[in-house]
Design a protein around this motif. Structure first.
Motif, PDB file in Angstrom:
ATOM      1  N   GLY A 209       0.811  -1.216   0.000  1.00 52.47           N
ATOM      2  CA  GLY A 209       0.000   0.000   0.000  1.00 52.47           C
ATOM      3  C   GLY A 209       0.838   1.256   0.000  1.00 52.47           C
ATOM      4  N   TYR A 210       1.882   1.278   0.830  1.00 54.70           N
ATOM      5  CA  TYR A 210       2.729   2.470   0.897  1.00 54.70           C
ATOM      6  C   TYR A 210       3.518   2.643  -0.404  1.00 54.70           C
ATOM      7  N   GLY A 211       3.927   1.542  -1.002  1.00 60.23           N
ATOM      8  CA  GLY A 211       4.634   1.634  -2.280  1.00 60.23           C
ATOM      9  C   GLY A 211       3.759   2.233  -3.368  1.00 60.23           C
ATOM     10  N   MET A 212       2.509   1.769  -3.444  1.00 59.93           N
ATOM     11  CA  MET A 212       1.580   2.326  -4.426  1.00 59.93           C
ATOM     12  C   MET A 212       1.289   3.792  -4.139  1.00 59.93           C
ATOM     13  N   TYR A 213       1.191   4.128  -2.859  1.00 60.04           N
ATOM     14  CA  TYR A 213       0.958   5.520  -2.459  1.00 60.04           C
ATOM     15  C   TYR A 213       2.104   6.412  -2.947  1.00 60.04           C
ATOM     16  N   CYS A 214       3.337   5.975  -2.746  1.00 62.85           N
ATOM     17  CA  CYS A 214       4.502   6.762  -3.159  1.00 62.85           C
ATOM     18  C   CYS A 214       4.564   6.925  -4.671  1.00 62.85           C
ATOM     19  N   VAL A 215       4.318   5.816  -5.398  1.00 63.29           N
ATOM     20  CA  VAL A 215       4.353   5.877  -6.857  1.00 63.29           C
ATOM     21  C   VAL A 215       3.284   6.836  -7.380  1.00 63.29           C
ATOM     22  N   SER A 216       2.089   6.756  -6.814  1.00 61.44           N
ATOM     23  CA  SER A 216       0.999   7.629  -7.256  1.00 61.44           C
ATOM     24  C   SER A 216       1.326   9.095  -7.001  1.00 61.44           C
ATOM     25  N   ARG A 217       1.949   9.370  -5.864  1.00 65.82           N
ATOM     26  CA  ARG A 217       2.328  10.754  -5.560  1.00 65.82           C
ATOM     27  C   ARG A 217       3.368  11.270  -6.538  1.00 65.82           C
ATOM     28  N   VAL A 218       4.356  10.434  -6.860  1.00 67.89           N
ATOM     29  CA  VAL A 218       5.428  10.868  -7.759  1.00 67.89           C
ATOM     30  C   VAL A 218       4.881  11.181  -9.146  1.00 67.89           C
ATOM     31  N   VAL A 219       4.082  10.274  -9.718  1.00 70.44           N
ATOM     32  CA  VAL A 219       3.604  10.480 -11.086  1.00 70.44           C
ATOM     33  C   VAL A 219       2.603  11.628 -11.172  1.00 70.44           C
ATOM     34  N   SER A 220       2.026  12.030 -10.027  1.00 73.98           N
ATOM     35  CA  SER A 220       1.089  13.148 -10.018  1.00 73.98           C
ATOM     36  C   SER A 220       1.771  14.484  -9.763  1.00 73.98           C
ATOM     37  N   ASP A 221       3.053  14.455  -9.428  1.00 74.48           N
ATOM     38  CA  ASP A 221       3.740  15.699  -9.077  1.00 74.48           C
ATOM     39  C   ASP A 221       3.919  16.593 -10.294  1.00 74.48           C
ATOM     40  N   ILE A 222       3.756  17.869 -10.099  1.00 77.59           N
ATOM     41  CA  ILE A 222       3.846  18.856 -11.169  1.00 77.59           C
ATOM     42  C   ILE A 222       5.220  18.851 -11.830  1.00 77.59           C
TER      43      ILE A 222
END
Length: 257
Positions: A209-222
């Motif tokens: 879960g935390y890995g998916m959370y981190c990946v999602s945050r990175v790809v959404s970053d401006i």
């Protein structure tokens, strides 16, 4: 700056800094641009007013980050701004509304970005020079920043645009806000990750879960996403005031830039 706190002292502030303050037991933060002389320009929706949702219609979600000065005891510098909406200028005390002063970080390393446990505190994107940041902030103070939307056009989106001039040109994703992206990433990690079926242990589920959370945050970053363009503030305001459909308007803005 640490992993768990971006708190700074007021005497460390410089004009053009992107600052924020946590609200309601650290559930969300209010963002703005410090412009000097104890003043902050920020984008907000007043108390008791619903935020827009996509088309600009009320969504029923009540969000207020306006300065919370009671009407019988208004701020001597700002007056009562508790029910005002849009881009406004407030003293730093009204902006903070009793919260701590924190500095949003730009141009952080990927390692630091991932290590930060909470979204809406930093970005991989690089800030423009302070004079460009201030010019955008003052221009939007006079001309507005469109309809407030919790997920696509909020106070953090405003501050990030002032700092970078970057605008999202697709209509299928959230805006520039790391805070909104963080909430959606958390939901995605829990509900939609197929990897969660690979393990049944608590520690395994937590790691996935935390890995998916981190990946999602990175790809959404401006700073890394590809659906952004540099848009002059004059073009942004001119197109936002037209009657064009939202996605068409944004597309034309990026083409004109």
């Amino acid at each position: 700056m640490g992993l768990f706190s971006n708190k700074i002292e007021r005497d460390q502030l410089k004009p053009g800094d992107h600052i924020y303050s946590w609200r309601t037991a650290y559930i969300y933060a209010h963002h703005g641009i410090y412009v000097g002389e104890g003043k902050v320009i920020h984008f907000t929706v007043g108390a008791g007013q619903g935020s827009g949702s996509g088309s600009g219609s009320g969504s029923g979600l009540v969000v207020s980050s306006s300065p919370a000065s009671p009407t019988d005891n208004p701020c001597p510098r700002c007056g009562d701004q508790s029910r005002l909406s849009g881009v406004m200028s407030s003293c730093i005390d009204c902006f903070l509304s009793g919260g701590s002063l924190c500095l949003f970080e730009y141009g952080v390393s990927l390692a630091l970005f991932i290590a930060k446990p909470r979204g809406g505190t930093c970005t991989l994107a690089v800030s423009d020079p302070p004079e460009d940041v201030l010019r955008r902030a003052y221009y939007l103070l006079e001309n507005g920043f469109g309809v407030y939307d919790v997920f696509k056009n909020n106070c953090e989106d405003f501050a990030i645009y002032c700092k970078t001039g970057l605008l999202v040109f697709t209509s299928i994703s959230v805006g520039r806000s790391g805070q909104a992206a963080s909430f959606l990433a958390a939901a995605s990690a829990v509900l939609s990750s197929p990897l969660r079926f690979l393990t049944t242990s608590i520690s395994g589920l937590t790691a996935v879960g935390y890995g998916m959370y981190c990946v999602s945050r990175v790809v959404s970053d401006i700073g890394v996403r590809r659906d952004v363009r540099k848009v002059p503030v004059e073009t942004l305001v001119a197109r936002a005031g037209s009657d064009l459909h939202e996605s068409q308007a944004v597309t034309e803005m990026t083409e004109a830039a």
